[in-house]
Scaffold this motif. Sequence first.
Motif, mmCIF file in Angstrom:
data_model
loop_
_atom_site.group_PDB
_atom_site.id
_atom_site.type_symbol
_atom_site.label_atom_id
_atom_site.label_comp_id
_atom_site.label_asym_id
_atom_site.label_seq_id
_atom_site.Cartn_x
_atom_site.Cartn_y
_atom_site.Cartn_z
ATOM 1 N N UNK A 184 0.834 -1.207 0.000
ATOM 2 C CA UNK A 184 0.000 0.000 0.000
ATOM 3 C C UNK A 184 0.866 1.252 0.000
ATOM 4 N N UNK A 185 1.943 1.241 0.764
ATOM 5 C CA UNK A 185 2.850 2.391 0.793
ATOM 6 C C UNK A 185 3.497 2.605 -0.565
ATOM 7 N N UNK A 186 3.878 1.529 -1.196
ATOM 8 C CA UNK A 186 4.481 1.619 -2.523
ATOM 9 C C UNK A 186 3.519 2.274 -3.510
ATOM 10 N N UNK A 187 2.273 1.874 -3.448
ATOM 11 C CA UNK A 187 1.270 2.429 -4.356
ATOM 12 C C UNK A 187 0.966 3.893 -4.028
ATOM 13 N N UNK A 188 0.884 4.230 -2.758
ATOM 14 C CA UNK A 188 0.512 5.583 -2.333
ATOM 15 C C UNK A 188 1.603 6.609 -2.569
ATOM 16 N N UNK A 189 2.830 6.182 -2.610
ATOM 17 C CA UNK A 189 3.940 7.128 -2.608
ATOM 18 C C UNK A 189 4.412 7.531 -4.003
ATOM 19 N N UNK A 190 3.803 6.994 -5.045
ATOM 20 C CA UNK A 190 4.213 7.340 -6.403
ATOM 21 C C UNK A 190 3.847 8.764 -6.753
#
Length: 107
Positions: A83-89
């Motif tokens: 989720x962090x990977x997806x949110x931080x783009x």
Amino acid sequence: MSRLVAATILIAAAIGPASAGLEDDVALKAATCWTTQAAMRGIKLAVDLDVGFDDRGGVETVTIAGFVPETETGRALAQDLAAALKACGPYAVEGRRQMSLRVNWPL
């Protein structure tokens, strides 16, 4: 803030020297959005992620390819990382559409 900086440095170390620079950059940026690091003291975790990007470097898909330990805690932490990977783009992925990442904890 110091926990965030420490976690970012630790994730970079965990990815390992064999990874390409783009993978390191993506993981470091994602670490700035991963809010569960403080709760992970004493936990060993390895997560393999397959990531798909759009034309601007935004994350279109994140698939958890595997995680160890294969427990509910391991699953929850892997999902938090995804989720962090997806949110931080978006990420500067230089036109790449796919990437495989491995993150090991402790960092």
